[in-house]
Design a protein around this motif. Structure first.
Motif, short mmCIF file in Angstrom:
data_model
loop_
_atom_site.label_atom_id
_atom_site.label_comp_id
_atom_site.label_asym_id
_atom_site.label_seq_id
_atom_site.Cartn_x
_atom_site.Cartn_y
_atom_site.Cartn_z
N ALA A 1 2.16 14.06 3.50
CA ALA A 1 0.89 14.79 3.60
C ALA A 1 0.98 16.14 2.90
CB ALA A 1 0.51 14.98 5.07
N SER A 2 2.15 16.77 2.96
CA SER A 2 2.30 18.08 2.32
C SER A 2 2.20 18.01 0.81
CB SER A 2 3.63 18.72 2.73
OG SER A 2 4.74 18.05 2.13
N VAL B 1 0.15 15.93 -0.82
CA VAL B 1 -1.30 15.91 -1.09
C VAL B 1 -1.88 17.31 -0.94
CG1 VAL B 1 -3.51 14.95 -0.38
CG2 VAL B 1 -1.47 13.50 -0.37
N GLU B 2 -1.47 18.02 0.10
CA GLU B 2 -1.96 19.38 0.32
C GLU B 2 -1.63 20.28 -0.87
OE1 GLU B 2 -0.15 20.49 3.96
OE2 GLU B 2 -1.23 18.99 5.14
N GLY C 1 1.07 9.35 5.56
CA GLY C 1 1.00 10.77 5.24
C GLY C 1 0.07 11.04 4.08
N TYR C 2 0.13 10.19 3.05
CA TYR C 2 -0.80 10.31 1.91
C TYR C 2 -2.24 10.16 2.39
CZ TYR C 2 -3.64 8.52 -1.94
OH TYR C 2 -4.67 8.28 -2.83
N ASP D 1 -3.40 10.63 5.41
CA ASP D 1 -3.73 11.80 6.23
C ASP D 1 -4.17 12.97 5.35
OD1 ASP D 1 -2.95 10.40 8.48
OD2 ASP D 1 -0.99 11.40 8.67
N GLY D 2 -3.39 13.22 4.31
CA GLY D 2 -3.70 14.34 3.42
C GLY D 2 -5.02 14.16 2.70
N ALA E 1 -8.53 16.42 3.24
CA ALA E 1 -9.18 17.10 2.11
C ALA E 1 -10.56 16.51 1.80
CB ALA E 1 -8.29 17.01 0.88
#
Length: 337
Positions: A163-164, A166-167, A195-196, A198-199, A203
């Motif tokens: 996720a980080s 993507v952020e 995680g992807y 989620d990110g 967004a």
């Protein structure tokens, strides 16, 4: 030595032998260790073992990870932490089992050699079923949880690490972020994909046509990226660094320059891939060293009675997976076409 440190012989013994269930002030313990180093003293481990029935040896059982590129960091972290604590680390490499049940035989091999505790490391299962004989010693897990909920464990937070990424890409202005996923059904596949997702959801971005699963190697990354490039992403996030190698080839075949035309991110920080690619690859690092060190430190606390397995097992320790920024990511505003 007691006179040199200004303490009693009993205090010296407690400090140098790490006697469990004793309390010595840290400044006093520091004076004892300094005096011991100055005098070149080393504790008699055989005598201590005869007195306490401790071998000062711990066993590390790995499930085929000793032949992977990542195992070296786990072993190094465990070995250095063991050395710091005057413990001997013995290693057995076991076969990979498709079922989650751990083989009792290598555990027994450690028990026969009077290991004070056992570490079991796997990278394949969400949960494992531990054999009954492991319960006769303190034990910890690396990379999986205990199905019975009695053995403490440490896990990488791959979902948050993904996720980080993507952020980070969103902060740099990317909106069309693709994911070259693994087609293999293992915990890492699920965690990194989630995680992807989620990110992207956080967004407010669409993932339609932007996720393609493939083999988790360079050929798979090449094939997945070719498919993804048909949907005009500005960045491709790859399940691992090997897939990122294939993404580089696909980008070049389409006449795209990294990172000017396409940003690429990997996962694992698998040496020597990130620094061998041109441009060098931005990727996510798995905390293998930290997990190995955590396992030995926690096992030592369990052996000495400074920690309770039940409390730790109820809440597995999760270690972060930070991004290692290199040269394969840029803002999409720098695109030349």
């Amino acid at each position: 030595m007691a006179a040199r440190a200004g303490v009693s012989q009993t205090t010296v013994s407690h400090v140098l032998n790490s006697t469990p269930h004793t309390r010595v002030k840290e400044d006093t313990a520091a004076r004892v260790r300094a005096a011991a180093e100055e005098l070149g003293y080393r504790p008699n481990r055989l005598a201590r073992g005869l007195r306490t029935h401790a071998s000062d040896m711990i066993g590390l059982l790995t499930e085929e990870i000793a032949t992977t590129p990542h195992a070296g960091r786990i072993i190094l972290g465990a070995q250095q932490e063991a050395s710091r604590r005057n413990l001997t680390l013995a290693i057995i490499n076991s076969e990979l089992h498709l079922d989650p049940e751990v083989d009792a035989a290598p555990i027994q091999a450690f028990l026969d050699r009077q290991a004070d505790g056992i570490i079991y490391a796997t990278v394949y299962h969400d949960e494992i079923i531990a054999p009954e004989n492991i319960s006769t010693r303190p034990a910890v897990l690396i990379g999986a949880r205990d199905a019975a909920g009695v053995i403490p464990s440490v896990l990488p937070d791959e979902r948050a690490g993904s996720a980080s990424v993507v952020e980070m890409l969103v902060r740099m202005g990317h909106r069309r972020i693709a994911f070259a996923a693994s087609a293999e059904d293992v915990p890492a596949t699920r965690g990194r994909l989630q995680g992807y997702l989620d990110g992207m959801q956080a967004a407010g971005l669409s993932t339609e046509n932007l996720v393609v699963p493939a083999a988790a190697d360079a050929r798979g990354g090449y094939a997945a990226t070719l498919d993804l490039l048909d949907h005009a992403p500005t960045a491709v996030f790859c399940y691992n660094d090997r897939m990122a190698m294939g993404a580089y080839r696909a980008a070049g075949q389409r006449g795209l320059t990294i990172p000017t035309d396409l940003s690429v991110v990997g996962f694992d920080d698998q040496a020597p891939i990130p620094d061998s690619l041109f441009p060098t690859l931005t990727t996510v690092v798995l905390p293998h060293y930290e997990m190995g060190a955590w396992a030995v430190a926690t096992l030592s606390a369990l052996i000495d009675g400074r920690a309770e397995a039940g409390l730790l097992a109820g809440h597995p320790t999760v270690l972060s997976c930070p991004i290692i920024e290199r040269d394969s990511v840029a803002s999409p505003s720098t695109r030349s076409h």
